[in-house]
Design a protein around this motif. Structure first.
Motif, short mmCIF file in Angstrom:
data_model
loop_
_atom_site.label_atom_id
_atom_site.label_comp_id
_atom_site.label_asym_id
_atom_site.label_seq_id
_atom_site.Cartn_x
_atom_site.Cartn_y
_atom_site.Cartn_z
N LEU A 166 0.72 -1.29 0.01
CA LEU A 166 0.05 -0.19 0.08
C LEU A 166 0.91 1.16 0.21
N GLN A 167 0.80 2.11 -1.21
CA GLN A 167 1.62 3.25 -1.10
C GLN A 167 0.71 4.59 -0.64
N MET A 168 1.55 5.34 0.11
CA MET A 168 0.96 6.41 0.75
C MET A 168 1.69 7.88 0.01
N TYR A 169 0.88 8.81 -0.12
CA TYR A 169 1.43 10.00 -0.14
C TYR A 169 0.93 11.19 0.58
N PRO A 202 -4.17 7.60 0.12
CA PRO A 202 -3.29 6.65 -0.53
C PRO A 202 -2.94 6.99 -2.07
N LYS A 203 -1.94 6.53 -2.43
CA LYS A 203 -1.59 7.06 -3.89
C LYS A 203 -2.57 5.78 -4.88
N ILE A 204 -3.29 6.36 -5.28
CA ILE A 204 -4.27 5.53 -6.10
C ILE A 204 -3.56 5.29 -7.65
N ILE A 250 -10.02 0.89 -8.16
CA ILE A 250 -9.71 1.92 -7.56
C ILE A 250 -10.40 1.42 -6.02
N TYR A 251 -11.64 0.80 -5.93
CA TYR A 251 -12.23 0.68 -4.78
C TYR A 251 -11.48 -0.46 -3.97
N GLN A 252 -10.89 -1.14 -4.58
CA GLN A 252 -10.02 -2.22 -3.73
C GLN A 252 -8.80 -1.42 -3.02
N GLN A 253 -8.38 -0.45 -3.67
CA GLN A 253 -7.14 0.38 -3.19
C GLN A 253 -7.55 1.19 -2.17
N ILE A 254 -8.87 1.75 -2.12
CA ILE A 254 -9.30 2.54 -1.22
C ILE A 254 -9.77 1.64 0.01
N LYS A 255 -10.23 0.48 -0.25
CA LYS A 255 -10.50 -0.34 0.90
C LYS A 255 -9.33 -0.93 1.48
N ASP A 256 -8.25 -1.10 0.86
CA ASP A 256 -7.03 -1.39 1.54
C ASP A 256 -6.13 -0.62 2.40
N GLU A 268 -11.55 14.31 -1.37
CA GLU A 268 -10.11 14.51 -0.71
C GLU A 268 -9.38 13.33 -1.58
N LEU A 269 -9.92 11.98 -1.70
CA LEU A 269 -9.46 11.08 -2.43
C LEU A 269 -9.42 11.17 -4.15
N ASN A 270 -10.47 12.30 -4.32
CA ASN A 270 -10.59 12.36 -6.05
C ASN A 270 -11.02 11.17 -6.75
N VAL A 271 -12.23 10.66 -6.16
CA VAL A 271 -12.65 9.44 -6.83
C VAL A 271 -14.17 9.84 -6.62
#
Length: 280
Positions: A2-5, A18-20, A28-34, A60-63
């Protein structure tokens, strides 16, 4: 991995977005979930932490909001998040929680309803600085001034309940000067400060008394007690009070009237489903 920024300061709690990867193989939903699961497991979002409103967090997540909802629903299905209609989304407790009440009353109000006389001893009443847990609950900065109010309720000179309340003083200026030996905290909030108390999250679990609890309740270390945690919200869904409650195991029980199916219609707004019963 999981990458963060970027540090984000949301609700006065700092965490990493998260760095999506928008063109990668992971939805994308899986990345947010993680990312959400990571915040929960690492304690960045503690138990009962209230997430931002969906539209704000999606921005905030731009999703897309629907993508965020898919992530939240998945974690809700897993039991890591809970959604309360009209209130928001919260981090679930680590233990199974069974709601026992539909009406919020305090223990002192329960005693009054049962015509049981009680007295109160104030052990501690002072301003402290919020730690990380309290800052997350109240969505304030660490070291925000809080009232710390620690009391014992007595029935017929027997200590029954030992509890500590925390509340941000920015909502209740000079609340630390009130006479809490003779007044109840919720009364002061509602009548002196005109703050409408709307709802609360409350859970209980069995535990044993440590030295502090045993001393306050006049029992032995290791004796059984009921421990409760409560977070109280105003009508604006702002957390305004958090409390830790310890109740003597030989003086308290929970009872509930539970209905099934069509019998729910019999409630018709019945004022109280859960009762606190003090055995003298």
């Amino acid at each position: 991995m999981l990458q963060m920024y970027s540090n984000v300061y949301i609700g006065m709690v700092t965490f990493m977005l998260p760095k999506i990867e928008r063109s990668g193989p992971i939805p994308i939903y899986q990345q947010i979930k993680d990312w959400m699961r990571h915040n929960i497991h690492e304690g960045t979002w503690p138990e009962h932490y209230q997430l931002q409103a969906e539209d704000e967090l999606a921005a905030e997540l731009n999703v897309n909001r629907g993508t965020l909802r898919n992530a939240i629903k998945s974690l809700t299905d897993e039991g890591l998040l809970i959604r309360i209609h009209g209130k928001g989304t919260f981090v679930a407790g680590k233990k199974v929680e069974q709601p026992l009440a539909e009406t919020l009353i305090t223990f002192s109000e329960g005693l009054i309803q049962q015509h049981i006389a009680y007295t109160t001893s104030v052990l501690r009443q002072e301003i402290i600085c919020a730690d990380e847990e309290m800052a997350a609950i109240f969505k304030v900065s660490v070291e925000e001034p809080l009232l710390c109010l620690q009391r014992v309720r007595y029935v017929e000179h027997k200590p029954i309940i030992f509890f500590t309340n925390y509340t941000p003083v920015k909502y209740f200026p000079q609340i630390e000067l009130k006479d809490f030996a003779h007044r109840r905290l919720f009364d002061v909030m509602e009548y002196d400060y005109r703050v409408k108390i709307s709802w609360a999250q409350r859970y209980f679990e069995a535990c044993v008394a440590d030295a502090q609890v045993a001393s306050a309740l006049d029992i032995s270390v290791g004796d059984p007690v009921m421990y409760g945690k409560q977070i109280t919200y105003s009508e604006s869904n702002i957390a305004i009070e958090a409390s830790d409650i310890w109740i003597r195991g030989d003086s308290f029980r929970l009872s509930a009237t539970v209905l099934r199916g069509d019998a729910l219609n019999l409630l018709n707004g019945a004022p109280e489903i859960m009762q606190s019963i003090i055995r003298i």
